[in-house]
Design a protein around this motif. Structure first.
Motif, mmCIF file in Angstrom:
data_model
loop_
_atom_site.group_PDB
_atom_site.id
_atom_site.type_symbol
_atom_site.label_atom_id
_atom_site.label_comp_id
_atom_site.label_asym_id
_atom_site.label_seq_id
_atom_site.Cartn_x
_atom_site.Cartn_y
_atom_site.Cartn_z
ATOM 1 N N ASN A 1 -18.323 13.625 27.179
ATOM 2 C CA ASN A 1 -18.264 13.353 28.600
ATOM 3 C C ASN A 1 -17.366 14.560 29.276
ATOM 4 O OD1 ASN A 1 -20.222 11.179 29.020
ATOM 5 N ND2 ASN A 1 -18.481 9.995 28.237
ATOM 6 N N GLY A 2 -17.306 15.702 28.471
ATOM 7 C CA GLY A 2 -16.412 16.633 28.936
ATOM 8 C C GLY A 2 -15.032 16.407 28.403
ATOM 9 N N MET A 3 -14.485 15.544 27.594
ATOM 10 C CA MET A 3 -13.206 15.227 27.023
ATOM 11 C C MET A 3 -13.098 15.823 25.632
ATOM 12 S SD MET A 3 -11.200 14.001 29.459
ATOM 13 C CE MET A 3 -9.834 13.533 28.679
ATOM 14 N N THR A 4 -14.243 16.236 24.983
ATOM 15 C CA THR A 4 -14.004 16.870 23.579
ATOM 16 C C THR A 4 -13.613 18.398 23.386
ATOM 17 O OG1 THR A 4 -15.414 15.144 22.627
ATOM 18 C CG2 THR A 4 -15.473 16.996 21.289
ATOM 19 N N VAL A 5 -12.969 18.652 22.644
ATOM 20 C CA VAL A 5 -12.703 20.243 22.296
ATOM 21 C C VAL A 5 -13.576 20.424 21.029
ATOM 22 C CG1 VAL A 5 -10.862 21.967 21.739
ATOM 23 C CG2 VAL A 5 -10.358 20.495 23.377
ATOM 24 N N SER A 6 -14.463 21.527 21.054
ATOM 25 C CA SER A 6 -15.438 21.860 19.844
ATOM 26 C C SER A 6 -14.734 23.071 19.423
ATOM 27 C CB SER A 6 -16.678 22.361 20.647
ATOM 28 O OG SER A 6 -17.372 21.152 21.257
ATOM 29 N N VAL A 7 -14.915 22.949 18.096
ATOM 30 C CA VAL A 7 -14.118 23.988 17.251
ATOM 31 C C VAL A 7 -15.327 24.732 16.268
ATOM 32 C CG1 VAL A 7 -12.333 24.590 15.502
ATOM 33 C CG2 VAL A 7 -11.961 23.141 17.521
ATOM 34 N N GLY A 8 -15.524 25.749 16.136
ATOM 35 C CA GLY A 8 -16.439 26.239 15.041
ATOM 36 C C GLY A 8 -15.959 27.696 14.466
ATOM 37 N N ARG A 9 -17.021 28.526 14.001
ATOM 38 C CA ARG A 9 -16.821 29.749 13.285
ATOM 39 C C ARG A 9 -15.390 30.090 12.568
ATOM 40 N NH1 ARG A 9 -17.502 34.738 15.736
ATOM 41 N NH2 ARG A 9 -18.696 35.047 13.335
ATOM 42 N N LEU B 1 -6.430 33.486 9.456
ATOM 43 C CA LEU B 1 -7.315 32.321 9.910
ATOM 44 C C LEU B 1 -8.033 32.582 11.067
ATOM 45 C CD1 LEU B 1 -8.234 29.508 8.229
ATOM 46 C CD2 LEU B 1 -6.838 28.604 10.018
ATOM 47 N N ARG B 2 -9.043 32.529 11.321
ATOM 48 C CA ARG B 2 -9.654 32.387 12.720
ATOM 49 C C ARG B 2 -10.739 31.463 12.888
ATOM 50 N NH1 ARG B 2 -12.800 38.163 11.574
ATOM 51 N NH2 ARG B 2 -12.560 36.896 9.603
ATOM 52 N N PHE B 3 -10.779 31.331 14.138
ATOM 53 C CA PHE B 3 -11.861 30.184 14.575
ATOM 54 C C PHE B 3 -12.104 30.342 16.150
ATOM 55 C CE2 PHE B 3 -7.781 27.884 14.685
ATOM 56 C CZ PHE B 3 -7.762 27.219 16.102
ATOM 57 N N THR B 4 -13.016 29.587 16.604
ATOM 58 C CA THR B 4 -13.532 29.616 18.229
ATOM 59 C C THR B 4 -13.279 28.317 18.612
ATOM 60 O OG1 THR B 4 -14.863 31.381 17.795
ATOM 61 C CG2 THR B 4 -15.196 29.907 19.910
ATOM 62 N N ALA B 5 -12.676 27.864 19.837
ATOM 63 C CA ALA B 5 -12.512 26.723 20.360
ATOM 64 C C ALA B 5 -13.064 26.763 21.945
ATOM 65 C CB ALA B 5 -11.246 26.191 20.470
ATOM 66 N N LEU B 6 -13.598 25.542 22.454
ATOM 67 C CA LEU B 6 -14.141 25.362 23.438
ATOM 68 C C LEU B 6 -13.853 24.145 24.040
ATOM 69 C CD1 LEU B 6 -17.228 26.686 25.206
ATOM 70 C CD2 LEU B 6 -17.401 24.433 24.864
ATOM 71 N N GLY B 7 -13.600 23.910 25.493
ATOM 72 C CA GLY B 7 -13.586 22.900 26.361
ATOM 73 C C GLY B 7 -13.808 22.931 27.853
ATOM 74 N N HIS B 8 -14.277 21.837 28.277
ATOM 75 C CA HIS B 8 -14.649 21.979 29.789
ATOM 76 C C HIS B 8 -13.150 21.954 30.498
ATOM 77 C CE1 HIS B 8 -16.271 20.880 33.505
ATOM 78 N NE2 HIS B 8 -17.375 20.889 33.026
ATOM 79 N N ASN B 9 -13.359 22.892 31.360
ATOM 80 C CA ASN B 9 -12.047 23.287 32.079
ATOM 81 C C ASN B 9 -11.382 22.372 33.113
ATOM 82 O OD1 ASN B 9 -14.082 25.142 32.807
ATOM 83 N ND2 ASN B 9 -12.894 25.317 34.676
ATOM 84 N N VAL C 1 -9.317 32.231 18.403
ATOM 85 C CA VAL C 1 -7.928 32.166 17.934
ATOM 86 C C VAL C 1 -7.634 32.472 16.518
ATOM 87 C CG1 VAL C 1 -6.276 30.096 17.545
ATOM 88 C CG2 VAL C 1 -7.978 29.791 19.150
ATOM 89 N N TRP C 2 -6.507 33.196 16.394
ATOM 90 C CA TRP C 2 -5.975 33.646 15.064
ATOM 91 C C TRP C 2 -4.763 32.902 14.674
ATOM 92 C CZ3 TRP C 2 -8.230 36.337 18.685
ATOM 93 C CH2 TRP C 2 -9.196 37.591 18.419
ATOM 94 N N VAL C 3 -4.374 32.324 13.538
ATOM 95 C CA VAL C 3 -3.283 31.533 13.197
ATOM 96 C C VAL C 3 -2.911 31.856 11.794
ATOM 97 C CG1 VAL C 3 -2.206 29.240 12.994
ATOM 98 C CG2 VAL C 3 -4.456 29.552 14.471
ATOM 99 N N ASP C 4 -1.610 31.947 11.396
ATOM 100 C CA ASP C 4 -1.191 32.424 10.041
ATOM 101 C C ASP C 4 -0.935 31.376 9.140
ATOM 102 O OD1 ASP C 4 1.187 31.344 11.508
ATOM 103 O OD2 ASP C 4 2.404 32.681 10.642
ATOM 104 N N GLU D 1 -21.020 23.189 12.829
ATOM 105 C CA GLU D 1 -21.177 24.082 11.546
ATOM 106 C C GLU D 1 -21.881 25.302 12.014
ATOM 107 O OE1 GLU D 1 -20.174 23.882 8.478
ATOM 108 O OE2 GLU D 1 -19.230 21.826 8.123
ATOM 109 N N GLN D 2 -22.798 25.116 12.994
ATOM 110 C CA GLN D 2 -23.730 26.140 13.291
ATOM 111 C C GLN D 2 -22.991 27.591 13.541
ATOM 112 O OE1 GLN D 2 -23.446 23.226 14.947
ATOM 113 N NE2 GLN D 2 -25.099 22.605 15.844
ATOM 114 N N PRO D 3 -23.476 28.585 12.801
ATOM 115 C CA PRO D 3 -22.813 29.755 13.016
ATOM 116 C C PRO D 3 -22.537 30.720 14.108
ATOM 117 C CG PRO D 3 -25.042 30.283 12.290
ATOM 118 C CD PRO D 3 -24.848 28.737 12.393
#
Length: 338
Positions: free
Chosen positions: A295-303, A308-316, A243-246, A280-282
């Motif tokens: 339990n699959g309901m949390t969205v994780s964010v990192g990097r 501004l750039r970051f990575t997000a992940l969730g159980h689809n 993700v990129w956000v201004d 926090e892990q790179p």
């Protein structure tokens, strides 16, 4: 207890609904529907259980019903895991018959009087249920967004106070998002497919409705744009987003916004301890390591980086599908719409 049913209980999302509703403290699963060829048979006899959790034996003896309004009209609430082309009509008929519908289908997401809800982001949009009642619908329809939209929007929610006008996202989406038979092995093995029909359009429109403002009887879309590139990758579960956000703010300030974010409510059974968790892990988040957080309901964010750039992940199929609808239903119950 609230009596509930599942429309389309044998597919990938339908099975997730069964898993999450079996033994639910508020909802009593009474009705499962499927195709005509499965109707009249025990659920245990017709379902090809493919989830990586044990089959809920207490549900196995339920007799499968055909997917009709008559099958669910005694339910207080139904969860729809139907394909969009099938869902539109049956969901409207069920709502007209006085049944509440929590839908994972895309059929009604952009209808002006239908809430498109992520509970942590826009719980006030449930006020559109009252508008549906005023317009003569005895029940209601509430939808959850597209799976990738949920990951993106939840990741953006902690940043809302900074303000932004442009979001760009590249998705790496798991094959389970296409259903059990949605992607042929020879198509996806050792490959990336840079096209998912309709996905980029959904990501461009749905977040603006979700993060928009409910003004009386209509939602004013949020004032930002989303540009998406969506890709199918050979991962079973877990959608990853770059993700990129201004946003032009110090990285430490943005990181603290992620760390300190908390949902605006508590006490829902399916609600995770942390809806958004910063790692926090790179080299995180990763699907295999992080998709089952909360339990699959949390969205994780990192990097998180300048840009501004970051990575997000969730159980689809959990946060992005069945779990999203169940959490919506719990909020609906807590707000006394049932």
């Amino acid at each position: 207890m609230i009596n509930v049913g599942i429309l389309g209980a044998t597919g990938a999302v339908g099975q997730r609904f069964v898993q999450m509703l079996a033994g639910h403290p508020w909802f009593s699963l009474q009705v499962l529907t499927a195709s005509e060829r499965s109707a009249g048979k025990r659920y245990a006899d017709i379902v090809n259980w493919r989830l990586d959790v044990p089959f809920p034996e207490e549900i196995g003896d339920l007799t499968v019903s055909p997917t009709t309004v008559d099958a669910v009209k005694e339910c207080d609430l139904v969860f729809s895991a139907l394909p969009a082309d099938v869902a539109r009509g049956i969901e409207e008929e069920a709502a007209a018959a006085g049944v509440g519908v929590c839908s994972n289908a895309s059929s009604h997401r952009m209808d002006p009087d239908v809430p498109l809800v992520i509970p942590e982001v826009n719980p006030d949009h449930l006020g559109l249920i009252d508008l549906q009642h005023e317009r003569g619908r005895d029940g209601f329809i509430v939808t959850n967004p597209n799976c990738s939209t949920i990951m993106l929007t939840l990741a953006l929610e902690p940043l809302r106070t900074f303000g932004f006008s442009s979001v760009q996202v590249a998705t790496l989406q798991a094959i389970s998002g296409a259903g059990f038979r949605g992607v042929a092995g020879m198509e996806i093995y050792d490959n990336v497919v840079p096209y998912i029909g309709g996905e980029e359009e959904k990501m461009a429109t749905e977040p603006r409705k979700i993060m928009g403002s409910l003004n009386g009887s209509e939602i004013e879309p949020a004032p930002f744009t989303v540009s998406a590139c969506c890709n199918r990758v050979p991962v079973i579960d877990g959608h990853t987003l770059s993700v990129w956000v201004d946003i032009d703010r110090p990285i430490d300030e943005v990181k603290e916004a992620f760390r300190s974010y908390a949902a605006p409510f508590s006490g829902l059974p399916t609600q995770p301890e942390r809806s958004v968790e910063y790692l926090e892990q790179p080299d995180r988040p990763q699907p295999r390591l992080d998709r089952n957080r909360g339990n699959g309901m949390t969205v994780s964010v990192g990097r998180l980086r300048e840009g501004l750039r970051f990575t997000a992940l969730g159980h689809n199929t959990i946060r992005g599908a069945a779990g999203a609808s169940v959490l919506n239903a719990e909020l609906i119950y807590k707000k006394k719409y049932l």
